[in-house]
Design a protein around this motif. Sequence first.
Motif, PDB file in Angstrom:
ATOM      1  N   LEU A  77      70.317-109.887 -41.417  1.00 29.84           N
ATOM      2  CA  LEU A  77      71.699-110.380 -41.459  1.00 29.84           C
ATOM      3  C   LEU A  77      72.351-110.497 -40.088  1.00 29.84           C
ATOM      4  N   HIS A  78      71.585-110.301 -39.022  1.00 33.58           N
ATOM      5  CA  HIS A  78      72.237-110.457 -37.708  1.00 33.58           C
ATOM      6  C   HIS A  78      71.197-110.578 -36.599  1.00 33.58           C
ATOM      7  N   VAL A  79      70.960-111.809 -36.154  1.00 35.51           N
ATOM      8  CA  VAL A  79      70.011-112.064 -35.074  1.00 35.51           C
ATOM      9  C   VAL A  79      70.651-113.005 -34.055  1.00 35.51           C
ATOM     10  N   HIS A  80      70.608-112.625 -32.774  1.00 37.96           N
ATOM     11  CA  HIS A  80      70.984-113.577 -31.722  1.00 37.96           C
ATOM     12  C   HIS A  80      69.689-114.231 -31.250  1.00 37.96           C
ATOM     13  N   ALA A  81      69.389-115.410 -31.784  1.00 36.04           N
ATOM     14  CA  ALA A  81      68.097-116.054 -31.478  1.00 36.04           C
ATOM     15  C   ALA A  81      67.850-116.228 -29.974  1.00 36.04           C
ATOM     16  N   SER A 240      80.597-112.977 -37.678  1.00 34.78           N
ATOM     17  CA  SER A 240      81.157-112.572 -36.390  1.00 34.78           C
ATOM     18  C   SER A 240      80.787-111.109 -36.171  1.00 34.78           C
ATOM     19  N   HIS A 241      81.329-110.530 -35.098  1.00 34.54           N
ATOM     20  CA  HIS A 241      81.210-109.087 -34.882  1.00 34.54           C
ATOM     21  C   HIS A 241      82.569-108.466 -35.189  1.00 34.54           C
ATOM     22  N   CYS A 242      82.558-107.267 -35.740  1.00 38.81           N
ATOM     23  CA  CYS A 242      83.823-106.608 -36.089  1.00 38.81           C
ATOM     24  C   CYS A 242      83.757-105.122 -35.716  1.00 38.81           C
ATOM     25  N   ALA A 277      79.069-108.202 -38.351  1.00 38.60           N
ATOM     26  CA  ALA A 277      78.081-107.304 -37.760  1.00 38.60           C
ATOM     27  C   ALA A 277      78.737-106.012 -37.279  1.00 38.60           C
ATOM     28  N   HIS A 278      77.986-104.949 -37.445  1.00 37.15           N
ATOM     29  CA  HIS A 278      78.313-103.602 -36.931  1.00 37.15           C
ATOM     30  C   HIS A 278      79.396-102.902 -37.746  1.00 37.15           C
ATOM     31  N   CYS A 279      80.690-103.143 -37.446  1.00 35.12           N
ATOM     32  CA  CYS A 279      81.776-102.551 -38.258  1.00 35.12           C
ATOM     33  C   CYS A 279      81.798-101.035 -38.214  1.00 35.12           C
ATOM     34  N   SER A 328      68.792-106.870 -37.308  1.00 34.30           N
ATOM     35  CA  SER A 328      68.071-106.412 -36.110  1.00 34.30           C
ATOM     36  C   SER A 328      68.986-106.450 -34.894  1.00 34.30           C
ATOM     37  N   ASP A 329      69.963-107.371 -34.912  1.00 41.87           N
ATOM     38  CA  ASP A 329      70.810-107.622 -33.731  1.00 41.87           C
ATOM     39  C   ASP A 329      69.986-107.827 -32.471  1.00 41.87           C
ATOM     40  N   ILE A 330      68.858-108.533 -32.590  1.00 49.67           N
ATOM     41  CA  ILE A 330      68.178-108.923 -31.349  1.00 49.67           C
ATOM     42  C   ILE A 330      69.220-109.530 -30.424  1.00 49.67           C
TER      43      ILE A 330
END
Length: 455
Positions: A77-81, A240-242, A277-279, A328-330
């Motif tokens: 649910l969260h990858v920065h390609a 987004s990121h929160c 993401a994150h929260c 993963s938040d790569i």
Amino acid sequence: MISYTKVFQATAFSSSSPKEVEILKEYLFCINADGLIEKVVGPEADDYKYLLELYQGTENFHRLADGQYLLPGFIDLHVHAPQWAQSGTALDLPLYDWLNTYTFPLESKFSDIQFAKDIYEGVVTTLLANGTTTALYFATIHKEASLLLAKICAEKGQRGLVGKVVMDDPEQTPENYRDADTQTALADTEEFILAVKELAKSVKQGVYPVITPRFIPSCTDEALKGLGELAAKYDTHIQSHCSESDWAHTYVQDRFNKNDAFALHDFGLLGDKSVMAHCNFLNDDDAELFANTGTAVSHCPISNAYFANSVIPIAHLHAKGVEIGLGSDISGGFSPSLFDNTRQAVISSRMLDDGVNPSLPAEKRGVPNSRITINEAFYFATAGGGESLSLPIGRLAENYAWDVQIIDTTIASAKLPIYSTNEDLFDVFQKIMYLARPENIREVWVQGEKVHSRM
Ligand code: GUN
Ligand code: FE
């Protein structure tokens, strides 16, 4: 009469609830031409023998070998390609400095399509080989390269949800990595949405455009408002990121005099198809807002250990009714593997539960009731991710997509410690979750098509 395009006979593991894993021993999974699981048939069912006799020996029949097991494909649910290019490096600075020192300069290079192509092909191939059948991607601010990422997902058979990133606030973004202006950011986003929707018409497993304000600090109020309106106009997913770190959380409080969750909500960015993401720093009111709007949290446990200044109270948020998936938040998280992230999710939750400072007495050290089990982490990586995206994925059940990974516990270079032919199947599941490596992922299927195999 043969009507299924494929029938698999396998022992499979799938979440029946957040805390319970269903063991489907020697089941038949009947797949239709749309790549959906049309029927799941257990050995006790009336038509089991009939179906077996009908399909066995045909080219449509696949029986898993001894020591092989089925899991649902993972949903990241969260990858920065673009950040795949720096994975494993650049982990020495806090979030704000990390963005400005390493990450914005790297992402700015994705104006070069050839550079983008190499990295995007690499990350999609790598995620598939790690069992990730669906990924929710941040690309960069560049419309063309973002569309290329969607095309690469389409070609390689991964279900990709892709966002062109918006960052238009000159106060918080470098001159060489920023949308030209707010109007351009919104116009490029709209063109990107239309182009991905056009592409999607010919993609069996689906490819989706995602509204993607990087995070509130990168965006002007006008951009955030415009993006909320575009999401409503096209009914897209939103990411987004929160409230990720002390700095990010406090920045939004200082700017809006409210928490990140409520600020995002004011711009129309929270809803059933939103994933934040994150929260880590959500309070109970924020969590309630997430639960009421159907907004999901993408929990990124490896990344959090580097950037979030805290362990997220994930058990508490889940108990509050918030949808949760795993990311993963790569490259904030160095690993492309959701296996690694399920393990870290369990480990981090136990450290929050017990606490970490040995100079404190035991009863003051931790936050009781914070633990999650490996079953819950598996749920987050599969069924929870599917619910977060409002897509029929993440379970081995009727009317879900045939998105699976075949795990081989017997291969010589990565043999799992299973020494009895009648080992308890829940122990097999746990050994897979804790010990499987990419070598053990023998095949990966998405929407009824084989997209990865390791011989
Ligand atoms: N907040 C804004 N951008 C980013 C990013 O690229 N990674 C992480 N972890 N947090 C962010
Ligand atoms: Fe991120």
